[in-house]
Write a protein that holds these residues in place. Structure first.
Motif, PDB file in Angstrom:
ATOM      1  N   ILE A   1       0.862  -1.192   0.000  1.00 56.23           N
ATOM      2  CA  ILE A   1       0.000   0.000   0.000  1.00 56.23           C
ATOM      3  C   ILE A   1       0.891   1.232   0.000  1.00 56.23           C
ATOM      4  O   ILE A   1       1.889   1.270   0.725  1.00 56.23           O
ATOM      5  N   GLU A   2       0.530   2.203  -0.853  1.00 57.28           N
ATOM      6  CA  GLU A   2       1.312   3.446  -0.902  1.00 57.28           C
ATOM      7  C   GLU A   2       0.415   4.603  -0.483  1.00 57.28           C
ATOM      8  O   GLU A   2      -0.553   4.926  -1.185  1.00 57.28           O
ATOM      9  N   VAL A   3       0.726   5.200   0.656  1.00 57.18           N
ATOM     10  CA  VAL A   3      -0.024   6.378   1.105  1.00 57.18           C
ATOM     11  C   VAL A   3       0.579   7.577   0.375  1.00 57.18           C
ATOM     12  O   VAL A   3       1.755   7.892   0.548  1.00 57.18           O
ATOM     13  N   VAL A   4      -0.232   8.217  -0.456  1.00 54.34           N
ATOM     14  CA  VAL A   4       0.287   9.347  -1.235  1.00 54.34           C
ATOM     15  C   VAL A   4       0.045  10.645  -0.465  1.00 54.34           C
ATOM     16  O   VAL A   4      -1.097  11.022  -0.202  1.00 54.34           O
ATOM     17  N   VAL A   5       1.154  11.296  -0.096  1.00 58.21           N
ATOM     18  CA  VAL A   5       1.042  12.617   0.531  1.00 58.21           C
ATOM     19  C   VAL A   5       1.194  13.683  -0.553  1.00 58.21           C
ATOM     20  O   VAL A   5       0.528  14.705  -0.541  1.00 58.21           O
ATOM     21  N   GLY A   6       2.077  13.425  -1.513  1.00 51.92           N
ATOM     22  CA  GLY A   6       2.261  14.397  -2.583  1.00 51.92           C
ATOM     23  C   GLY A   6       2.999  13.815  -3.768  1.00 51.92           C
ATOM     24  O   GLY A   6       3.501  12.692  -3.719  1.00 51.92           O
ATOM     25  N   GLN A   7       3.049  14.591  -4.822  1.00 53.11           N
ATOM     26  CA  GLN A   7       3.708  14.231  -6.078  1.00 53.11           C
ATOM     27  C   GLN A   7       4.723  15.298  -6.434  1.00 53.11           C
ATOM     28  O   GLN A   7       4.465  16.488  -6.199  1.00 53.11           O
ATOM     29  N   GLY A   8       5.825  14.902  -7.074  1.00 49.81           N
ATOM     30  CA  GLY A   8       6.881  15.847  -7.424  1.00 49.81           C
ATOM     31  C   GLY A   8       6.433  16.951  -8.362  1.00 49.81           C
ATOM     32  O   GLY A   8       6.910  18.089  -8.281  1.00 49.81           O
TER      33      GLY A   8
ATOM     34  N   LYS B   1       3.712  18.440  -8.330  1.00 44.45           N
ATOM     35  CA  LYS B   1       2.794  19.399  -7.677  1.00 44.45           C
ATOM     36  C   LYS B   1       2.731  19.180  -6.175  1.00 44.45           C
ATOM     37  O   LYS B   1       1.649  18.914  -5.638  1.00 44.45           O
ATOM     38  N   PRO B   2       3.854  19.310  -5.466  1.00 42.62           N
ATOM     39  CA  PRO B   2       3.772  19.162  -4.013  1.00 42.62           C
ATOM     40  C   PRO B   2       2.822  20.207  -3.445  1.00 42.62           C
ATOM     41  O   PRO B   2       2.950  21.389  -3.754  1.00 42.62           O
ATOM     42  N   GLY B   3       1.856  19.757  -2.668  1.00 44.31           N
ATOM     43  CA  GLY B   3       0.882  20.692  -2.100  1.00 44.31           C
ATOM     44  C   GLY B   3      -0.353  20.872  -2.975  1.00 44.31           C
ATOM     45  O   GLY B   3      -1.291  21.560  -2.584  1.00 44.31           O
ATOM     46  N   GLY B   4      -0.367  20.252  -4.140  1.00 42.20           N
ATOM     47  CA  GLY B   4      -1.517  20.410  -5.046  1.00 42.20           C
ATOM     48  C   GLY B   4      -2.254  19.094  -5.238  1.00 42.20           C
ATOM     49  O   GLY B   4      -1.710  18.029  -4.979  1.00 42.20           O
ATOM     50  N   GLY B   5      -3.481  19.196  -5.699  1.00 43.37           N
ATOM     51  CA  GLY B   5      -4.276  17.995  -5.961  1.00 43.37           C
ATOM     52  C   GLY B   5      -4.301  17.661  -7.438  1.00 43.37           C
ATOM     53  O   GLY B   5      -3.772  18.411  -8.259  1.00 43.37           O
ATOM     54  N   GLY B   6      -4.928  16.546  -7.778  1.00 48.01           N
ATOM     55  CA  GLY B   6      -4.968  16.093  -9.176  1.00 48.01           C
ATOM     56  C   GLY B   6      -6.125  16.701  -9.947  1.00 48.01           C
ATOM     57  O   GLY B   6      -6.987  17.386  -9.385  1.00 48.01           O
ATOM     58  N   MET B   7      -6.116  16.462 -11.248  1.00 51.94           N
ATOM     59  CA  MET B   7      -7.201  16.930 -12.100  1.00 51.94           C
ATOM     60  C   MET B   7      -7.524  15.843 -13.110  1.00 51.94           C
ATOM     61  O   MET B   7      -6.613  15.185 -13.616  1.00 51.94           O
ATOM     62  N   LEU B   8      -8.802  15.677 -13.374  1.00 48.46           N
ATOM     63  CA  LEU B   8      -9.199  14.787 -14.472  1.00 48.46           C
ATOM     64  C   LEU B   8     -10.387  15.470 -15.129  1.00 48.46           C
ATOM     65  O   LEU B   8     -11.428  15.673 -14.497  1.00 48.46           O
ATOM     66  N   LEU B   9     -10.199  15.859 -16.385  1.00 48.14           N
ATOM     67  CA  LEU B   9     -11.244  16.659 -17.028  1.00 48.14           C
ATOM     68  C   LEU B   9     -12.374  15.772 -17.554  1.00 48.14           C
ATOM     69  O   LEU B   9     -12.190  14.577 -17.831  1.00 48.14           O
TER      70      LEU B   9
ATOM     71  N   VAL C   1       5.169   5.452   1.907  1.00 50.64           N
ATOM     72  CA  VAL C   1       4.656   6.826   1.979  1.00 50.64           C
ATOM     73  C   VAL C   1       5.339   7.611   0.861  1.00 50.64           C
ATOM     74  O   VAL C   1       6.571   7.634   0.770  1.00 50.64           O
ATOM     75  N   LYS C   2       4.525   8.206  -0.014  1.00 47.98           N
ATOM     76  CA  LYS C   2       5.072   8.950  -1.160  1.00 47.98           C
ATOM     77  C   LYS C   2       4.958  10.455  -0.920  1.00 47.98           C
ATOM     78  O   LYS C   2       3.867  10.949  -0.615  1.00 47.98           O
ATOM     79  N   VAL C   3       6.073  11.162  -1.098  1.00 51.53           N
ATOM     80  CA  VAL C   3       6.042  12.630  -0.963  1.00 51.53           C
ATOM     81  C   VAL C   3       6.617  13.290  -2.217  1.00 51.53           C
ATOM     82  O   VAL C   3       7.509  12.739  -2.858  1.00 51.53           O
ATOM     83  N   GLY C   4       6.092  14.449  -2.538  1.00 49.47           N
ATOM     84  CA  GLY C   4       6.687  15.276  -3.579  1.00 49.47           C
ATOM     85  C   GLY C   4       7.899  15.969  -2.971  1.00 49.47           C
ATOM     86  O   GLY C   4       7.852  16.397  -1.813  1.00 49.47           O
ATOM     87  N   ALA C   5       8.983  16.087  -3.755  1.00 45.92           N
ATOM     88  CA  ALA C   5      10.219  16.640  -3.192  1.00 45.92           C
ATOM     89  C   ALA C   5      10.078  18.136  -2.951  1.00 45.92           C
ATOM     90  O   ALA C   5      10.012  18.930  -3.898  1.00 45.92           O
ATOM     91  N   ALA C   6       9.991  18.508  -1.687  1.00 43.08           N
ATOM     92  CA  ALA C   6       9.978  19.918  -1.300  1.00 43.08           C
ATOM     93  C   ALA C   6      10.956  20.096  -0.139  1.00 43.08           C
ATOM     94  O   ALA C   6      11.905  20.850  -0.216  1.00 43.08           O
TER      95      ALA C   6
END
Ligand SMILES: Cc1cc2nc3c(=O)[nH]c(=O)nc-3n(C[C@H](O)[C@H](O)[C@H](O)COP(=O)(O)O)c2cc1C
Length: 445
Positions: free
Chosen positions: A161-168, A170-178, A232-237
């Motif tokens: 299981i990977e708990v996603v805290v952020g992505q590289g 967009k650290p601090g941002g959420g996803g989009m799906l149009l 635990v996945k983090v975006g690099a900040a």
């Protein structure tokens, strides 16, 4: 006499600040009033693995013979607490990419290619599909802020299981799906309406910090009988502190995703201006693990702009246990293939530069939910291409490791590296080539 002030200029000069792209962006914003969204990672040039070189063996180091001496590539992830750690044959995994952003055929192809090479794939926002579960021998299930497609039964069907805290990207941002990509199937999995734009949350609804995360991780362990590794996945900040806090929260594996990391759809301004380069993130994350006495006990996966076996070897030499790839895996499947050059041009782009993944019109059938386009991607052939690509990455990484005298790719170390630029030397914490100078080295972050 000539009046030089009247000499006409023959070469009009563009401003470096207001270059052609910037001008066109200002015009686009003025005409539409909306910000630009796109897929892919940062396009600006930032210090990267290209700025490092391996030293290779010499009089003081002894290389290994390619055809006769082993250079192992296996990696075990989740040795800290999980009863069933993940055992991979190669140190390259497939990063989480959502079903919705990718077609079901693409997810199947990722599973086929990864499984053929003995490595894992990862779900993504929007839940687990039968295509990817069925074709992935080892599947990591993402637990995301949005909880789209989250299902306790699928937690149990996963191998980690990977708990996603952020992505590289967009650290601090959420996803989009149009809306274009929200078909009935995608909508049903997310329990949201068909055809309406979706935004994924930027933070988890039920925890705000490492103490809460610790409780959440324990819940996940209870549900899965303490069997499955928790990443635990983090975006690099702030990778030093984020890694330390992930370890404190009980993670078995930390995933650090640098700013070049791909995304399916994010604001351009975010992709290019938030987060730090992958190169700068690795040593900080490793330092945190070392300071806690947890290096190699909690495994580190690094992602964001990994393209070839040299990148893999450099990330491992800096102290990572494995890498994850997203964009490169999609290219191996057939994304941006020149075969579809005319169709990319008809979409106002070019093969190799196409990044309007959110629009769902991908001629290669990968970042789309359109049944006709999706049918163009043969998951068996695409999976084979991915397996070939993963094999090449592994062979390249092994070749370098042997040249440095290592019988396991994990024996690569910072001592094997030098930097070509002062920036890269400072970020990677290795000496500038030809010197013993590590700029800015203070021993702390
Ligand atoms: C099409 C696409 C969809 C993605 N979806 C997700 C996602 O659902 N969850 C997530 O954590 N990261 C997602 N990512 C980011 C990847 O997991 C990974 O961090 C990134 O792609 C690594 O960088 P690279 O593409 O340069 O290899 C996505 C990336 C791409 C390209």
């Amino acid at each position: 006499m000539n009046d030089i002030t009247n000499t006409p200029r023959t070469t009009p000069r563009f401003s470096a600040t207001f270059d052609e792209y910037t001008l066109s962006e200002i015009r686009r914003a003025a005409a539409t009033g909306i910000y630009d969204i796109r897929g892919g990672g940062a396009k600006r040039k930032v210090p990267h693995f290209d700025d490092l070189l391996f030293l290779g063996a010499s009089m003081s180091r002894y290389p290994l013979e390619g055809y006769r001496e082993r250079c192992d590539t296996s990696v075990v992830l989740g040795t800290r607490f999980a009863k069933k750690p993940i055992e991979l044959k190669i140190p390259i995994t497939i990063a989480g990419m959502s079903f919705g952003s990718l077609s079901a055929n693409a997810k199947e192809a990722l599973g086929r290619g990864a499984s053929a090479m003995g490595t894992s794939t990862t779900t993504g926002d929007g839940g687990m599909t039968n295509e990817e579960r069925g074709h992935s021998t080892q599947l990591v299930y993402q637990y995301l802020p949005s909880r789209y497609g989250m299902n306790p039964d699928d937690l149990k069907r996963a191998d980690a299981i990977e708990v996603v805290v952020g992505q590289g990207a967009k650290p601090g941002g959420g996803g989009m799906l149009l809306g274009q990509k929200i078909t009935e199937r995608v909508a049903k999995m997310r329990t949201l309406p068909v055809g309406i734009d979706q935004r994924s949350a930027c933070r988890h609804p039920d925890w705000t910090g490492p103490d809460d995360l610790e409780i959440k991780i324990e819940e996940l362990r209870e549900i899965t009988d303490w069997e499955k590794p928790i990443y635990v996945k983090v975006g690099a900040a702030r990778p030093y502190y984020d890694t330390a806090l992930a370890v404190k929260s009980g993670a078995d594996v930390v995933v650090v995703d640098g700013m070049q990391g791909g995304t399916a759809a994010t604001q351009e301004v975010f992709i290019e201006n938030v987060g730090i380069p992958t190169l700068a993130a690795v040593r900080q994350a490793v330092k945190a693990l070392q300071d806690l006495g947890m290096h190699r006990k909690v495994q580190l996966i690094v992602s964001g702009g990994i393209r070839n076996g040299a990148d893999v070897a450099k990330a491992l030499a800096l102290g990572a246990d494995a890498v994850a790839i997203g964009t490169a895996a999609l290219v191996a499947l057939g994304d941006n293939d020149p075969h579809y050059a005319a169709e990319y041009e008809a979409l106002g782009s070019r093969a190799g530069a196409y990044d309007d993944w959110h629009e769902g019109r991908d001629p290669a059938g990968i970042t789309t939910q359109d049944p006709a386009l999706m049918a163009r991607l043969d998951p068996v052939a695409a999976g084979r291409r991915l397996a070939n690509y993963l094999a090449v990455l592994t062979l390249e990484c092994q070749t370098i490791a042997r040249a440095c005298g290592k019988s396991h790719v994990h024996n690569l170390e910072p001592e094997d590296l030098v930097a070509l630029t002062i920036e890269a030397a400072a970020m990677a914490n290795v000496p500038l080539a030809g010197t013993n100078w590590i700029p800015g080295s203070t021993g702390s972050f």
